[in-house]
Write a protein that holds these residues in place. Structure first.
Motif, PDB file in Angstrom:
ATOM      1  N   TYR A 157       0.864  -1.184   0.000  1.00  0.00           N
ATOM      2  CA  TYR A 157       0.000   0.000   0.000  1.00  0.00           C
ATOM      3  C   TYR A 157       0.900   1.233   0.000  1.00  0.00           C
ATOM      4  O   TYR A 157       2.096   1.162   0.280  1.00  0.00           O
ATOM      5  CB  TYR A 157      -0.931   0.008   1.222  1.00  0.00           C
ATOM      6  N   HIS A 158       0.312   2.380  -0.358  1.00  0.00           N
ATOM      7  CA  HIS A 158       0.981   3.678  -0.323  1.00  0.00           C
ATOM      8  C   HIS A 158       2.206   3.769  -1.234  1.00  0.00           C
ATOM      9  O   HIS A 158       3.100   4.569  -0.962  1.00  0.00           O
ATOM     10  CB  HIS A 158       1.354   4.075   1.104  1.00  0.00           C
ATOM     11  N   GLU A 188      -4.346   1.187  -0.191  1.00  0.00           N
ATOM     12  CA  GLU A 188      -5.345   1.052   0.866  1.00  0.00           C
ATOM     13  C   GLU A 188      -4.899   1.890   2.050  1.00  0.00           C
ATOM     14  O   GLU A 188      -3.696   2.104   2.253  1.00  0.00           O
ATOM     15  CB  GLU A 188      -5.497  -0.428   1.271  1.00  0.00           C
ATOM     16  N   ASP A 189      -5.856   2.346   2.819  1.00  0.00           N
ATOM     17  CA  ASP A 189      -5.543   3.080   4.041  1.00  0.00           C
ATOM     18  C   ASP A 189      -5.209   2.063   5.133  1.00  0.00           C
ATOM     19  O   ASP A 189      -6.060   1.236   5.485  1.00  0.00           O
ATOM     20  CB  ASP A 189      -6.752   3.923   4.448  1.00  0.00           C
ATOM     21  N   HIS A 212      -7.596   1.041   7.988  1.00  0.00           N
ATOM     22  CA  HIS A 212      -8.612  -0.005   7.839  1.00  0.00           C
ATOM     23  C   HIS A 212      -8.084  -1.337   8.371  1.00  0.00           C
ATOM     24  O   HIS A 212      -8.809  -2.104   9.007  1.00  0.00           O
ATOM     25  CB  HIS A 212      -9.021  -0.151   6.370  1.00  0.00           C
TER      26      HIS A 212
END
Length: 291
Positions: free
Chosen positions: A246-247, A254-255, A258
């Motif tokens: 992610y990122h 995705e955050d 979560h």
């Protein structure tokens, strides 16, 4: 110009931290290098999972309908990473098999050993223009002892459990044993029937699991989502889950909040690292992790 998510530490600060860890024996040290890249250090030995430390994909897709817009800072020039004993590539996608990362890394570490899925040997050799016998090939159920680490091949589904004509996995994860520690790097994978049964006997201490999910509109192969990563960690009895994948690119992220929410719901111990950040842990006489 878009502001990138800052690294926790990068470049010389990160390199200094790697050397500082040498003065802290008896600990397992883990650095997240972004995307699916993790650097392990145990008793002075270093294993690097699936590094992507370039902008090759952003350049490749810059003028297409699927731009790979970078979100976070690169933590280090791969040519500056030294003392690396083992590197893995879990599959052939560029964020796990990047010539612009691996070639400078290999040049800086002339004795490094490189683990890949055996099914991918021809592709890997062509991409890296390396000696065909240089990579160490694994299949699922196979094990290799290398540089003080024991590495086991684990099938991965990205999105399918794809095999070549000889039945060898094209997508893999790796379970690594280092002293008393057992670490699972998923590679890129969805949850498939039998995954829990394969992993549970290893008694995984630390699991690196993807959280970006599987959304067909992205037009790329998918992964576990945040809920699945937390639940899988719990099902296999992992003592700690660290999320990844992610990122890095805006279209496929995705955050991690979560994942934190889901990990708390499943009472799954977890740690979210920032790019370049280190986690260090030790095990006591009954196997408890102190972190």
């Amino acid at each position: 110009m878009r502001k990138l998510i800052p690294a926790f530490q990068k470049n010389q600060v990160l390199l200094t931290d790697l050397e500082t860890a040498h003065t802290e024996p008896g600990l397992l040290h883990i650095w997240w290098l972004g995307q699916s890249g993790f650097l392990l250090q145990w008793e002075g030995r270093r294993l690097l999972f699936d590094p992507y430390l370039s902008d090759s994909l952003s350049v490749k897709y810059a003028n297409t309908d699927k731009p790979h817009v970078r979100m976070s800072e690169r933590v280090v020039d791969p040519g500056q990473l030294v003392g690396i004993d083992v590197v893995t590539s879990s599959h052939n996608h560029t964020d796990h098999l990047d010539a612009e990362t691996l070639l400078p890394l290999f040049n800086a570490n002339p004795t490094v050993q490189f683990i890949i899925p055996e099914a991918n040997r021809a592709f890997v050799v062509d991409r890296l223009k390396c000696d065909p016998v240089f990579p160490i090939g694994l299949n699922d159920g196979e094990t290799v002892e290398i540089a003080g680490f024991t590495v086991h091949g684990i099938p991965a589904a990205h999105n399918e459990l794809e095999r070549d004509v000889q039945g060898r996995c094209k997508f893999m994860g790796f379970v690594v044993q280092a002293g008393p520690w057992t670490i699972y790097h998923s590679g890129d994978t969805l949850w498939y029937d039998g995954l829990v049964e394969i992993l549970k006997p290893f008694q995984v201490d630390v699991a690196f699991l993807p959280i970006n999910g599987n959304k067909p509109e992205r037009r790329v192969a998918g992964n576990l989502n945040a809920e699945e990563a937390a639940r899988l960690g719990r099902k296999i009895g992992a003592r700690l889950v660290i999320p990844h994948h992610y990122h890095l690119f805006e279209f496929n992220t995705e955050d991690p909040a979560h994942f934190v929410r889901e990990a708390r719901r499943y009472q799954m111990p977890h740690r979210v690292l920032r790019p370049g950040e280190r986690w260090s842990g030790k095990k006591d006489s009954v196997g408890t992790i102190d972190y």
